[in-house]
Design a protein around this motif. Structure first.
Motif, short mmCIF file in Angstrom:
data_model
loop_
_atom_site.label_atom_id
_atom_site.label_comp_id
_atom_site.label_asym_id
_atom_site.label_seq_id
_atom_site.Cartn_x
_atom_site.Cartn_y
_atom_site.Cartn_z
N UNK A 39 15.10 -14.07 5.53
CA UNK A 39 15.75 -12.76 5.38
C UNK A 39 16.15 -12.18 6.73
N UNK A 40 15.83 -12.88 7.81
CA UNK A 40 16.25 -12.47 9.15
C UNK A 40 17.68 -12.96 9.35
N UNK A 60 26.34 -18.08 14.20
CA UNK A 60 25.51 -17.06 14.84
C UNK A 60 24.08 -17.57 14.85
N UNK A 61 23.36 -17.30 15.96
CA UNK A 61 22.00 -17.83 16.06
C UNK A 61 21.05 -16.87 16.76
N UNK A 62 19.77 -17.05 16.46
CA UNK A 62 18.66 -16.50 17.23
C UNK A 62 17.73 -17.69 17.48
N UNK A 63 17.30 -17.85 18.74
CA UNK A 63 16.39 -18.96 19.05
C UNK A 63 15.13 -18.41 19.70
N UNK A 64 13.98 -18.76 19.10
CA UNK A 64 12.67 -18.36 19.58
C UNK A 64 11.85 -19.62 19.84
N UNK A 65 11.98 -20.20 21.03
CA UNK A 65 11.24 -21.44 21.30
C UNK A 65 9.78 -21.18 21.64
N UNK A 66 8.97 -22.19 21.43
CA UNK A 66 7.58 -22.19 21.88
C UNK A 66 7.63 -22.79 23.28
N UNK A 112 15.14 -11.20 20.20
CA UNK A 112 14.81 -11.96 18.99
C UNK A 112 15.22 -11.26 17.70
N UNK A 113 15.88 -10.12 17.80
CA UNK A 113 16.36 -9.42 16.62
C UNK A 113 17.88 -9.34 16.55
#
Length: 177
Positions: free
Chosen positions: A12-13, A75-81, A112-113
């Motif tokens: 849902x993000x 469109x992207x959001x990337x949250x790597x470890x 990240x939003x």
């Protein structure tokens, strides 16, 4: 008992609409433990979102297609470890011959939003500009498949070790820029 979990799920993000794709790297394998903060991850697999199908456990990339777009937008959001990147590969084919392709390695999103727009152009060389396209392949991969891509702090029994998270939304082909 071993449970298999998909590395790609609905989220849902989203950038627009109702949902986006959440593509994540998953830690797994015999001997993987959930003992924070010293969990052991034996194997990991980056998640993928792609055009194509699965033949048992083998991905078959690409679909029949007969048009020549000038670019792909997403469109992207990337949250790597840690310090990792995600990968996007786009290709147009005539049979097994590549007519045009582009690749992109994306880094951590500054927010990240907030989704980032990315446009990847197809560059058609003069020697292939009159050749018909028969197939298209678009592939998003959540990481590089290294052992430090997965969160080692999972503590609940039957929980998942999740690492890099890539959110993709609103993929479209562009025909005139």
């Amino acid at each position: 008992a071993y449970v298999s979990n998909s590395g790609t799920e609905r989220s849902e993000k989203k950038h627009s609409g109702s949902f986006a794709a959440e593509i994540k790297t998953i830690g797994w394998g015999e001997g993987t433990t959930a003992a924070a903060p010293i969990s052991v991850i034996k194997k990991n697999t980056p998640g993928e979102l792609f055009l194509g199908k699965m033949d048992n456990i083998t991905p078959i990339y690409g679909l029949s297609y007969n048009s020549k777009p000038t670019a792909v937008r997403f469109y992207y959001i990337y949250e790597p470890e840690g310090n990792h990147s995600f990968k996007v590969e786009i290709s147009l084919f005539n049979g097994n011959t590549i007519i045009a392709k582009n690749e992109y390695n994306g880094e951590k999103s500054p927010d990240s939003n907030v989704y980032t727009e990315k446009i990847l152009d197809f560059n058609y060389d003069n020697d292939v500009k009159d050749i018909e396209v028969t197939n298209i392949s678009i592939r998003f991969v959540s990481g590089e498949n290294t052992n430090d891509e997965v969160d080692k702090a999972s503590v609940k029994r039957k929980s998942r070790h999740i690492g890099n998270k890539l959110y993709i939304d609103d993929i479209s082909l562009i025909y005139d820029k």
